[in-house]
Design a protein around this motif. Sequence first.
Motif, PDB file in Angstrom:
ATOM      1  N   CYS A 137       1.018  -1.372   0.021  1.00 42.62           N
ATOM      2  CA  CYS A 137       0.135   0.098   0.075  1.00 42.62           C
ATOM      3  C   CYS A 137       1.071   1.314  -0.144  1.00 42.62           C
ATOM      4  O   CYS A 137       1.903   1.308   0.990  1.00 42.62           O
ATOM      5  CB  CYS A 137      -0.816   0.030   1.188  1.00 42.62           C
ATOM      6  N   CYS A 138       0.466   2.032  -0.795  1.00 39.88           N
ATOM      7  CA  CYS A 138       1.478   3.460  -0.996  1.00 39.88           C
ATOM      8  C   CYS A 138       3.008   3.067  -1.057  1.00 39.88           C
ATOM      9  O   CYS A 138       3.689   3.877  -0.822  1.00 39.88           O
ATOM     10  CB  CYS A 138       1.373   4.375   0.163  1.00 39.88           C
ATOM     11  N   GLY A 139       3.185   2.121  -1.907  1.00 40.78           N
ATOM     12  CA  GLY A 139       4.467   1.763  -2.208  1.00 40.78           C
ATOM     13  C   GLY A 139       5.376   0.980  -0.970  1.00 40.78           C
ATOM     14  O   GLY A 139       6.706   0.793  -1.237  1.00 40.78           O
ATOM     15  N   MET A 140       4.684   0.556  -0.123  1.00 40.31           N
ATOM     16  CA  MET A 140       5.259  -0.222   1.102  1.00 40.31           C
ATOM     17  C   MET A 140       4.813  -1.450   1.411  1.00 40.31           C
ATOM     18  O   MET A 140       3.335  -1.665   1.535  1.00 40.31           O
ATOM     19  CB  MET A 140       5.354   0.807   2.267  1.00 40.31           C
ATOM     20  N   THR A 141       5.512  -2.466   1.456  1.00 38.57           N
ATOM     21  CA  THR A 141       4.939  -3.532   2.033  1.00 38.57           C
ATOM     22  C   THR A 141       4.631  -3.629   3.440  1.00 38.57           C
ATOM     23  O   THR A 141       5.032  -2.437   4.086  1.00 38.57           O
ATOM     24  CB  THR A 141       6.068  -4.778   1.945  1.00 38.57           C
ATOM     25  N   LEU A 142       3.690  -4.503   3.869  1.00 37.45           N
ATOM     26  CA  LEU A 142       3.466  -4.306   5.471  1.00 37.45           C
ATOM     27  C   LEU A 142       4.634  -4.358   6.347  1.00 37.45           C
ATOM     28  O   LEU A 142       4.787  -3.636   7.390  1.00 37.45           O
ATOM     29  CB  LEU A 142       2.560  -5.423   5.780  1.00 37.45           C
ATOM     30  N   LEU A 143       5.732  -5.445   5.925  1.00 34.64           N
ATOM     31  CA  LEU A 143       6.942  -5.179   6.822  1.00 34.64           C
ATOM     32  C   LEU A 143       7.574  -4.114   6.515  1.00 34.64           C
ATOM     33  O   LEU A 143       8.207  -3.645   7.552  1.00 34.64           O
ATOM     34  CB  LEU A 143       7.589  -6.424   6.153  1.00 34.64           C
ATOM     35  N   MET A 144       7.836  -3.579   5.690  1.00 35.06           N
ATOM     36  CA  MET A 144       8.384  -2.017   5.693  1.00 35.06           C
ATOM     37  C   MET A 144       7.791  -1.019   6.229  1.00 35.06           C
ATOM     38  O   MET A 144       8.552  -0.186   7.064  1.00 35.06           O
ATOM     39  CB  MET A 144       8.441  -1.450   4.083  1.00 35.06           C
ATOM     40  N   HIS A 145       6.349  -1.123   6.219  1.00 36.47           N
ATOM     41  CA  HIS A 145       5.770  -0.053   6.940  1.00 36.47           C
ATOM     42  C   HIS A 145       5.845  -0.382   8.432  1.00 36.47           C
ATOM     43  O   HIS A 145       5.790   0.543   9.277  1.00 36.47           O
ATOM     44  CB  HIS A 145       4.075  -0.332   6.641  1.00 36.47           C
ATOM     45  N   ALA A 146       5.811  -1.565   8.782  1.00 34.59           N
ATOM     46  CA  ALA A 146       6.022  -1.849  10.215  1.00 34.59           C
ATOM     47  C   ALA A 146       7.313  -1.441  10.844  1.00 34.59           C
ATOM     48  O   ALA A 146       7.312  -0.898  12.195  1.00 34.59           O
ATOM     49  CB  ALA A 146       5.885  -3.576  10.784  1.00 34.59           C
ATOM     50  N   ILE A 147       8.261  -1.607   9.922  1.00 29.56           N
ATOM     51  CA  ILE A 147       9.710  -1.031  10.470  1.00 29.56           C
ATOM     52  C   ILE A 147       9.778   0.332  10.468  1.00 29.56           C
ATOM     53  O   ILE A 147      10.198   0.862  11.435  1.00 29.56           O
ATOM     54  CB  ILE A 147      10.785  -1.883   9.580  1.00 29.56           C
ATOM     55  N   ASP A 148       9.069   1.065   9.544  1.00 26.76           N
ATOM     56  CA  ASP A 148       9.254   2.528   9.679  1.00 26.76           C
ATOM     57  C   ASP A 148       8.439   3.084  10.829  1.00 26.76           C
ATOM     58  O   ASP A 148       8.857   3.742  11.362  1.00 26.76           O
ATOM     59  CB  ASP A 148       8.283   2.618   8.257  1.00 26.76           C
ATOM     60  N   ALA A 206      11.393  -8.249  -0.118  1.00 27.83           N
ATOM     61  CA  ALA A 206      10.381  -7.592  -1.061  1.00 27.83           C
ATOM     62  C   ALA A 206      10.504  -6.064  -1.122  1.00 27.83           C
ATOM     63  O   ALA A 206      10.679  -5.284  -0.085  1.00 27.83           O
ATOM     64  CB  ALA A 206       8.863  -7.779  -0.627  1.00 27.83           C
ATOM     65  N   GLN A 207      10.651  -5.442  -2.368  1.00 27.78           N
ATOM     66  CA  GLN A 207      10.834  -4.214  -2.616  1.00 27.78           C
ATOM     67  C   GLN A 207       9.902  -3.539  -3.711  1.00 27.78           C
ATOM     68  O   GLN A 207      10.380  -3.660  -4.902  1.00 27.78           O
ATOM     69  CB  GLN A 207      12.032  -3.886  -2.709  1.00 27.78           C
ATOM     70  N   PRO A 208       8.801  -3.302  -3.431  1.00 27.99           N
ATOM     71  CA  PRO A 208       7.909  -2.769  -4.668  1.00 27.99           C
ATOM     72  C   PRO A 208       8.139  -1.760  -5.412  1.00 27.99           C
ATOM     73  O   PRO A 208       7.802  -1.755  -6.511  1.00 27.99           O
ATOM     74  CB  PRO A 208       6.522  -2.390  -3.932  1.00 27.99           C
ATOM     75  N   ARG A 209       9.020  -0.614  -4.674  1.00 24.92           N
ATOM     76  CA  ARG A 209       9.627   0.464  -5.500  1.00 24.92           C
ATOM     77  C   ARG A 209      11.085   0.438  -5.177  1.00 24.92           C
ATOM     78  O   ARG A 209      11.788   0.827  -4.417  1.00 24.92           O
ATOM     79  CB  ARG A 209       8.995   1.875  -5.062  1.00 24.92           C
TER      80      ARG A 209
END
Length: 127
Positions: A35-46, A76-79
């Motif tokens: 969502c919005c260019g971030m995986t859930l994992l990326m979002h959680a770490i952020d 995983a890195q969507p962008r």
Amino acid sequence: MTDSACTPMHQAVESGDQAGLTRILDEGADPNEVCCGMTLLMHAIDVEGDTALRAGVTADSRSTVILLAYGAEPLAQPRPHLMGAVDLADHYGHDIAYRLLNRLIEAKSAGGRPQNKLRGWRRNRRD
């Protein structure tokens, strides 16, 4: 990131609702949702890293651990032009997430699961 632009899982990560996140994942949701260019994992770490940085405390890793337990892909890195999960963990000094991600990545590249170096210690411990 506004709530209206996020999926329920991303909203759970943003608000620190680990029970809600777990419930949605139990219902079969994809732990690699973007969502919005971030995986859930990326979002959680952020979220965990930013919250810890602002409060001057050690980062909480509960959302990261939940997502990894449900199979979130650490690489995983969507962008490609954005930081990935490992880069975010390093950026925020989120040591727990950084170590977990690196152990999982090493295990995947070796074709197995991370070795538990504490197993012998636990067995020999006499409390």
